[in-house]
Scaffold this active site. Sequence first.
Site, short mmCIF file in Angstrom:
data_model
loop_
_atom_site.label_atom_id
_atom_site.label_comp_id
_atom_site.label_asym_id
_atom_site.label_seq_id
_atom_site.Cartn_x
_atom_site.Cartn_y
_atom_site.Cartn_z
CG ASN A 11 3.28 7.07 8.03
OD1 ASN A 11 2.92 7.86 9.26
ND2 ASN A 11 4.19 6.14 8.18
CE LYS A 13 7.40 7.01 7.84
NZ LYS A 13 8.47 6.71 7.30
CG HIS A 99 5.47 1.87 8.97
ND1 HIS A 99 6.89 2.02 9.19
CD2 HIS A 99 5.18 2.50 7.95
CE1 HIS A 99 7.27 2.83 8.47
NE2 HIS A 99 6.22 3.22 7.34
CD GLU A 101 9.46 4.51 10.05
OE1 GLU A 101 8.62 4.99 10.55
OE2 GLU A 101 10.06 4.80 9.16
CD GLU A 169 5.45 2.11 3.62
OE1 GLU A 169 5.29 3.05 3.01
OE2 GLU A 169 5.67 1.99 4.75
N GLY A 175 12.93 6.40 3.46
CA GLY A 175 13.74 7.70 3.92
C GLY A 175 15.15 7.68 3.52
CB SER A 210 12.31 7.07 -1.26
OG SER A 210 13.22 6.86 -0.32
P1 13P Z 1 9.23 7.91 3.14
O1 13P Z 1 8.33 8.42 1.98
O2 13P Z 1 9.78 9.32 3.88
O3 13P Z 1 10.49 7.20 2.54
O4 13P Z 1 8.66 6.95 4.30
C1 13P Z 1 7.90 6.06 3.52
C2 13P Z 1 6.96 5.44 4.69
O5 13P Z 1 7.46 4.88 5.51
C3 13P Z 1 5.62 5.61 4.60
O6 13P Z 1 5.06 4.78 5.44
#
Ligand code: 13P
Length: 255
Positions: A11, A13, A99, A101, A169, A175, A210
């Site tokens: 991802n 992002k 997600h 986010e 997740e 993150g 992470s």
């Molecule tokens: P990170 O691997 O940066 O923690 O993000 C995970 C994520 O949100 C994947 O969709």
Amino acid sequence: MSSRRPMIAANWKMNGLLADGRLLARAVSEAAASAAPLCFDVVVCPPATLTYAVGEILKGSSVLLGAQDCVAAPQGAFTGDLSAPMFADLGAKALILGHSERRHGHGETSVQVAEKVKAAQAAGLITIVCVGETAAELDAGCTKAVLTQQVRESVPENVDSSKLVIAYEPVWAIGTGRQPVPSDVVTAHQLIRSLLGPMGPTVRILYGGSVNAANVGSISCEKEVDGVLVGGASLKAESFWSIAESFQKRVCLAA
Ligand code: 13P
């Protein structure tokens, strides 16, 4: 050994301009070619602006093109939005939906996620549906209740289970460099699988939060974990590929 083929999904992002996106996609596709035949699916989900360019690079490669989010409508007066058929038209095979986010940054509800899943599956896409508890929910002991509500409401009735992937997740692990211990990941995956009912045994459940090349080994050895959804560590081909290889070793050695 589980018959579920692992999926390693990147991802990106909201990262990458055209030049970096092309370089990264090329490096991932070259790594996949040199490791072929792959014992797992690899999906790269760039931001929408790079879908076409990355798709051109991945043509003929075993790496699947994916995308991030869509609206439920196929077309219409939705300024600034993108639909599932638009991504499918550019060669996307998978879509990340729900997600955190989107859920927490844009107030997206599980009911809305379910509508998007229907739209994406109608466009022929594999739907990677994200669920996970926040830090406050974890601290309050509500993980089970949150996952139950999110899975029940985000997965529509009559879903095509062959096109359904769930990504667990935990929001507090995204993150942050923090992660649940592997036994907690397994417990969450088992709960999610049981909530899926008869389709549970065949649906792939990924872990995300992470994940990096150094810590993936403790997750990839859990057979409840059918792959990973990787954010930050997917932005460098070497780290993304060493994460993927962790699953290649597990599956190919067990075969
Ligand atoms: P990170 O691997 O940066 O923690 O993000 C995970 C994520 O949100 C994947 O969709």
